[in-house]
Design a protein around this motif. Structure first.
Motif: not given
Length: 211
Positions: A21-46
């Motif tokens: 769970i602690r890694q989720l916000p860090a992954k969200y921030a990285l995906a958002l800032d790098m504009r990797d939309m697939d990586a970002m949405v993969s952090l949410f349920p289908a």
């Protein structure tokens, strides 16, 4: 032995869940800032909800793709303190701080906020079930947000944020002249720190930005 083994397994599972769970916000921030939309949405349920009328990762990806094109050129999200509490082995909630920077045309906007999160584990993986952004200020780097209406995006009307509205203690603190003199409350029960601080306060209505 069975009880002890089960208890040990549960404790290990809790530690592994905390780390995931602690890694989720860090992954969200990285995906958002790098504009990797697939990586970002993969952090949410289908079946993630997107507004009132849409759901699913593809709908979330399309929404975020639109949102992150204007007025943002680039962003950087810096993750701070993270409080996590469990409702049961597969559901948790938390508060995480975020200090953000945004390139917006000819202005550099800095922002302080926190997220009120819900987390869910599905098929052995933890996801964001919901993210509620709570903003304190947003302003040009060279213009300190002193005074009221601290949300000051370029070319928009200044408005008040909702940073303190989830917890009633801030307003109560400033409503009295000094210490109340009341007995100090007992420490919050395990997994009830955030609930105790909220004291039944409902979540404020938020106009969600991409942050």
């Amino acid at each position: 032995m069975t009880t002890s083994a089960t208890s040990l397994e549960a404790r290990i599972d809790r530690l592994e869940s905390l780390d995931a769970i602690r890694q989720l916000p860090a992954k969200y921030a990285l995906a958002l800032d790098m504009r990797d939309m697939d990586a970002m949405v993969s952090l949410f349920p289908a079946d993630v909800r997107v507004g009132k009328d849409a759901s699913g990762r593809q709908a979330l990806r399309a929404y975020m793709d639109r949102t992150l094109r204007s007025p943002f050129t680039g962003t950087s999200h810096h993750i701070g303190g993270h409080v996590i509490e469990f409702d049961d082995p597969d559901h948790a909630h938390g508060i995480v701080y975020s200090k953000n920077e945004h390139e917006t045309g000819d202005e550099w906007v800095i922002m302080q906020m926190m997220y009120s999160d819900d987390y869910v584990r599905q098929d052995g993986r933890w996801y964001f079930a919901r993210r509620l952004p709570l903003y304190w200020y947003a302003t040009d780097l060279n213009k300190p947000p002193i005074g009221d209406r601290k949300m000051r995006w370029p070319d928009t009307e200044w408005v008040e944020g909702n940073f303190h509205k989830l917890f009633p203690s801030f307003a109560e603190f400033w409503s009295r002249e000094g210490d109340s003199g009341a007995p100090v409350a007992e420490p919050a029960p395990l997994e009830k720190f955030l609930e105790t601080m909220r004291r039944g306060q409902s979540a404020p209505k938020v106009k969600v930005r991409a942050d």
